[in-house]
Design a protein around this motif. Structure first.
Motif, short mmCIF file in Angstrom:
data_model
loop_
_atom_site.label_atom_id
_atom_site.label_comp_id
_atom_site.label_asym_id
_atom_site.label_seq_id
_atom_site.Cartn_x
_atom_site.Cartn_y
_atom_site.Cartn_z
N ASN A 462 0.82 -1.22 0.00
CA ASN A 462 0.00 0.00 0.00
C ASN A 462 0.85 1.26 0.00
OD1 ASN A 462 -2.33 -1.49 -0.04
ND2 ASN A 462 -2.61 -1.46 2.18
N THR A 463 1.90 1.25 0.82
CA THR A 463 2.76 2.43 0.87
C THR A 463 3.45 2.64 -0.49
OG1 THR A 463 3.15 1.84 3.16
CG2 THR A 463 4.49 3.61 2.27
N ALA A 464 3.91 1.55 -1.09
CA ALA A 464 4.56 1.65 -2.40
C ALA A 464 3.61 2.29 -3.41
CB ALA A 464 5.01 0.27 -2.89
N GLU A 465 2.37 1.85 -3.38
CA GLU A 465 1.41 2.39 -4.34
C GLU A 465 1.18 3.89 -4.12
OE1 GLU A 465 -1.09 -1.39 -5.99
OE2 GLU A 465 -1.87 -0.49 -4.15
N SER A 466 1.29 4.32 -2.87
CA SER A 466 1.12 5.76 -2.62
C SER A 466 2.28 6.56 -3.22
CB SER A 466 0.98 6.03 -1.12
OG SER A 466 2.24 5.91 -0.50
N TYR A 467 3.40 5.90 -3.50
CA TYR A 467 4.53 6.56 -4.18
C TYR A 467 4.43 6.42 -5.71
CZ TYR A 467 7.29 7.27 0.10
OH TYR A 467 7.76 7.69 1.32
N GLY A 468 3.35 5.79 -6.15
CA GLY A 468 3.19 5.59 -7.59
C GLY A 468 3.94 4.36 -8.11
N ILE A 469 4.32 3.47 -7.20
CA ILE A 469 5.01 2.25 -7.63
C ILE A 469 3.97 1.16 -7.85
CG2 ILE A 469 6.65 0.45 -6.93
CD1 ILE A 469 7.92 2.76 -5.15
N LEU A 470 3.98 0.55 -9.00
CA LEU A 470 2.96 -0.44 -9.32
C LEU A 470 3.24 -1.75 -8.58
CD1 LEU A 470 2.75 0.20 -13.17
CD2 LEU A 470 1.18 1.02 -11.40
N ARG A 471 2.17 -2.46 -8.31
CA ARG A 471 2.24 -3.74 -7.62
C ARG A 471 3.16 -4.73 -8.36
NH1 ARG A 471 -2.52 -5.78 -4.00
NH2 ARG A 471 -2.85 -3.56 -3.69
N LYS A 472 3.15 -4.64 -9.68
CA LYS A 472 3.97 -5.58 -10.45
C LYS A 472 5.46 -5.36 -10.19
CE LYS A 472 4.47 -2.78 -14.61
NZ LYS A 472 4.37 -2.68 -16.04
#
Lengths: 794, 217
Positions: A462-472
């Motif tokens: 979730n935190t990664a996604e808040s940085y715009g990093i995709l789950r993949k």
């Protein structure tokens, strides 16, 4: 409306070639077209205007080569040229009779030099040349930046970073593939797309090199790999030589029809390159203006890449080699402290040969500068091994430097659930691209249960996604811990693997070997756990590929899981294995000395190991190794043995020495080396094969070679000689142009360290030449340097 | 280019073998290296025709003046000439670097094999150009490269710029005028109206008669 807002709403048209049009207007061969922005601006305004009126939405400024590396000794600054070029295109946009707004793209082409290690241009110098262009382009009012005609993905990376770090403009990149879908420096389509997407460009594609017909299949492949808008700009066919002039044959109508097929496959932005004219663009515009751009389907693939190829995580299990890591390895620590890069490279190469898909790189030792060492090892590994790397460090500064200079899209090992860690690492992942390894631990430590680790994983994702990093771009490590201290630990790890895969839909990774820590016959436990982990959803195992049992688990699992068609891989590796064991023993009666003289590497190593069981290392060296080397050396001198054989013997001796080194390391002793000798290829010279030959031979005779590499400035040679008090320096130069820097190096050495002896060699050198530049000795071949070293240092 | 086109003997000559026979292991290594390079390299070349004027020891074309006694002799009576550049691409350099770290004996053989391959490739390109010129009843003189005799290395800059080498074939120049990729050649070839068939290649044309690697004959 900005150009980015327009993307996908309708087809976007670029312009076509300018080179041929400028030649028609009088540009001579070898004349710099960029100067025309100032001295003949009307010609450019006219060309740009014709393109706008033909239907181009975007024209490229006439700044292809307007970088400080290509343009020097001219009466204008780069900024002046770029400002004029942008202004010309803007004027054309205002003057053109068009309904639509015309956009101006700052054109950035390659520097015209090859980057290190293939050439002499550093990544940083390329970056600052591009930075100067990008800054000037934005200031002059360009709407976007187009980095084009790149044939080296590393140079493209320098340009993208320069554009993104220094401007707010959208960045588009097009690169040049050959008919086989490869860049000049070897990247395939999947790797190039992976790397550029990782860097966060706004659109990517291909230009130049090929015509529209040849580009169709390649464009399809780009589209299959790509999740961002695609640009296609071919030449007007393949170039043909007519009376010593280059001509292109594809006419506007044919061009437009061929391009229509590419648009139908999904390209959003199209235009032309060499040989195309406003006529081609007009035909293309008419043919495709009413087409609706096909929606982009995101490719949810977890991809990493070296500069040659990409590796997908998640399709079938992949192997990450764990051996480049000093933890618990005396010999490796010694290699790091001695900066023995060859040892580390061999570790890497061995893992590649055993089947590793990715190499983990960890060089952390308390007493070395990790940032410097990591970058050094990474660059050296990338210059000889084409596998993608997993950068493994907890030092954020080292991580950033390595990611910046990595040629590809790396695996980033690692981030964890601690706020501090995520705040440090995620911005790097976003900026440089990469697949980040998320360790399921946080401020509270490692949760004992699968559910606890799942929650940490969820927080990381979730935190990664808040940085715009995709789950993949995230792989989760649910941590394997030894079963010797907790009986349930393997089961919890396997359960956690399933949980993160099923609920978070991310890929998984594990340092598999930890599981058996503290137990006897560790490989048995590790290999079996490895199989269990793959069965429970492990995508990437960090393992030792040199361990046969691990590779057996790997190939067996793939065969059993239906991932190895017809069991081909399994059969290839294990079919007919008994035969190889027979041949390996067939020359077991050959003595160490003979093995060296005959250049039998494997046997020399084996024979040394056998001898070590009952003979002192020093006795082996003095009574077998050195006499054998001397014998070969004498033969070389007499002309009965030639360079390849001399070196085969040297390599065999090296293998024997390595066995001795390992043996002594186990006993806690270190082989004493003779005096230090500096070797360097002088400044300006990038050919180092001669120097490397000398190095191998000197090391055979136990000299401690300080190899400064190639293209070495006089100052660093002097500095090293002084700081380490070294009394013999070997210099190599290949060309007459670089003998001058050899002379300068000698001058500086003689002045600052008069007791230092200098031996020189290289293709253009002769005794007279060596005397003339003040060298103490001229070595006509590799052995001559060894003899001179023996004479000077003993 | 094919494997059979590359002369093993030529590779061995570069390795210093002269008339001596190489042993099987070395011969096998030579074959292996030729194969590995051909498998990976991308041969590319580019050339352009120019009108030229020769006065005394000066050769003039476009905006370039070359002062060279040797080259002007080589181009005597030519009104046109060809600038030529060819490269095997960066792959041989990558292989060389790799084997320099892993297996030096293979690296030296690789080096020699790459040298033989680029020469052979230039010969093949040259034959192609000869064929084109024959239709106009023009004939080609042997190639002459910057660095031969008194043809100064600084003219690499002119060659690279006039042929647009970085863009056309990926051939660049370092600050110290070395070609990168290293397995590359640039050359001038005169175009003559006389059929003075000249089969002298680079090696024999060189004035360094004491060179270890000089071809016999």
């Amino acid at each position: 409306m900005s150009i980015l807002e327009l993307l996908g709403k309708r087809m976007i048209f670029f312009d076509g070639g300018t080179g041929t049009l400028l030649q028609e207007k009088g540009l001579k061969a070898g004349e710099l077209p960029e100067i025309w922005n100032i001295e003949n601006k009307q010609a450019l305004i006219e060309i740009h205007k014709n393109y706008f009126e033909a239907g181009s939405d975007i024209v490229l400024t006439n700044t292809f080569g307007a970088n400080r590396i290509k343009l020097h000794d001219i009466p204008y600054t780069i900024e002046e040229i770029i400002t004029a070029a942008v202004k010309n295109a803007k004027t054309a946009s205002e003057e053109a009779h068009c309904e639509q707004k015309g956009y101006v793209a700052l054109d950035i082409g390659p520097t015209g030099k090859l980057l290190q290690p293939l050439g002499d241009l550093s990544f940083e110098d390329a970056y600052s040349a591009f930075q100067e262009m990008a800054v000037a382009g934005e200031k002059a009012g360009a709407d976007c930046i187009v980095i084009e005609t790149m044939s080296d993905i590393y140079e493209a990376k320098a340009a993208v970073l320069a554009a993104k770090e220094n401007t707010k403009l959208p960045v588009f990149v097009t690169i040049v593939f050959d008919e086989k879908g490869k860049l000049l420096t070897g990247s395939d389509i999947a790797s190039a797309v992976t790397i550029l997407e990782g860097l966060g460009v706004d659109a990517l594609g291909m230009n130049c090199g090929l015509g529209p017909h040849q580009m169709l299949a390649l464009a399809e492949e780009v589209l299959q790999n790509c999740s961002i808008p695609v640009i296609i700009k071919p030449n007007a066919g393949l170039p043909r030589n007519e009376n010593g002039k280059t001509v292109f044959d594809v006419l506007p109508k044919e061009f437009a029809l061929a391009m229509e097929k590419i648009v139908d496959k999904g390209a959003w932005m199209v235009g032309g390159c060499c040989g195309t004219t406003p006529g081609h663009i007009k035909a293309l515009y008419e043919q495709c203006k009413n087409k609706k751009p096909l929606p982009i389907v995101p490719k949810n693939k977890t991809m990493i890449a070296s500069y040659t190829h990409a590796v997908e995580i998640g399709k079938a299990p992949i192997i990450i080699g764990e051996r480049i890591n000093p933890t618990g390895k005396t010999r490796f620590k010694q290699a790091l402290r001695e900066k023995d890069l060859d040892y580390i490279l061999r570790e890497g190469f061995a893992q590649q040969q055993k089947g590793a898909h990715v190499l983990d790189v960890n060089v952390g030792l308390p007493d070395i500068d990790e940032t410097e060492m990591l970058v050094h090892v990474m660059k050296e590994l990338q210059s000889v091994i084409d596998l993608p790397l997993q950068i493994d460090t907890s030092n954020t500064e080292a991580m950033e430097k390595a990611l910046r200079l990595y040629n590809g899209k790396a695996m980033i090992n690692s981030v964890n659930g601690k706020q501090e860690s995520m705040q440090a690492i995620f911005p790097l992942v976003k900026k440089y691209g990469g697949v980040v390894v998320g360790l399921t631990l946080d401020e509270e430590g490692i949760p004992p249960t699968a559910e606890g680790r799942f929650l940490v994983a969820e927080k990381i994702v979730n935190t990664a996604e808040s940085y715009g990093i995709l789950r993949k771009d995230i792989v989760i490590d649910v941590l394997a811990m030894t079963i010797s201290s907790d009986q349930q630990s393997a089961l919890e790890t396997l359960k956690a693997l399933q949980l993160v895969k099923q609920k978070l839909h991310v890929k998984t990774i594990l340092g598999v070997s930890n599981i058996s820590f503290g137990l006897p016959q560790r490989e048995t436990i590790t290999a079996n756990f490895y199989t269990m982990a793959m069965q429970n959803g492990l995508d990437a195992g960090i393992i030792n590929p040199n361990a046969d049992s691990m590779m057996r688990s790997y190939y067996a699992y793939r065969a059993l899981a239906g991932l190895d068609e017809n069991c081909m891989d399994y059969i290839q590796h294990y079919g007919g294995q008994s035969e190889t064991t027979v041949s390996a023993t067939s020359n077991s009666d050959i003595s160490l000395g003979t093995a060296i003289e005959k250049g039998l590497k494997e046997r020399a190593k084996q024979a040394a190991e056998e001898k070590l069981q009952n003979t002192e290392p020093l006795t082996i060296i003095n009574e077998e190794l050195i006499p054998a080397l001397d014998h070969v050396g004498k033969g070389f001198e007499k002309g009965s043995i030639f360079l390849p054989q001399l070196l085969m013997s040297a390599e065999a001796a090296k293998a024997a020495f390595e066995a001795i080194k390992v043996h002594m390391g186990k006993q806690g002793s270190v082989q004493t080396k003779k005096d230090k000798i500096i070797l360097a290829t002088v400044k300006g010279d990038i050919h180092d094969i001669g120097k490397n030959i000398v190095k191998v031979l000197l090391e055979n005779y136990s000299y401690d070679v300080v190899d400064l590499g190639k293209d070495v400035p006089p100052e660093s040679i002097v500095e090293t000689a002084l700081s380490q008090n070294i009394n013999l320096v070997g210099l190599s130069a290949l060309m007459t142009t670089t003998v001058t820097s050899m002379e300068e190096t000698i001058r500086q050495l003689k002045k600052q360290k008069p007791d230092c002896k200098i031996v020189v060699g290289g293709a253009v050198l002769t005794q007279e030449y060596a005397d003339m530049i003040g060298a103490d000795h001229y070595a006509k071949d590799a052995m001559a340097t060894v003899y001179y070293a023996q004479q000077i240092l003993g | 280019m094919q494997w059979k086109d590359v002369s093993q003997k030529e590779v061995l000559r570069y390795l210093g073998y002269g008339r001596q026979e190489a042993d099987e292991a070395v011969k096998n290594l030579v074959s292996e290296c030729i194969g590995e390079i051909l498998n990976q390299c991308h041969c590319k070349h580019v050339y352009k025709r120019f009108h030229c004027t020769i006065e005394q020891h000066s050769i003039m074309f476009e905006n370039v003046v070359i002062e060279s006694k040797n080259l002007s002799k080589n181009l005597s009576e030519c009104e046109q000439m060809i600038l030529f550049a060819a490269t095997l691409g960066p792959q041989p350099d990558i292989l060389l670097k790799k084997y320099s770290r892993l297996d030096m004996s293979k690296a030296v053989v690789m080096q020699a094999a790459a040298a033989a391959i680029i020469e052979e490739y230039c010969d093949q390109c040259q034959k192609q150009i000869e064929k084109e010129l024959e239709q106009e009843q023009l004939y080609l003189r042997p190639r002459f490269s910057p660095g031969y005799g008194d043809f100064q290395l600084k003219h690499q800059k002119d060659m690279i710029l006039l042929l647009d080498c970085p863009r056309k074939i990926g051939l660049t120049l370092t600050d110290s005028l070395l070609l990168a990729p290293s397995k590359s050649v640039t050359a001038v070839m005169g175009i003559s109206k006389k059929n003075k068939h000249c089969h002298i290649k680079g090696c024999e044309a060189c004035e360094n008669r004491n060179c270890t690697f000089r071809r016999d004959g």
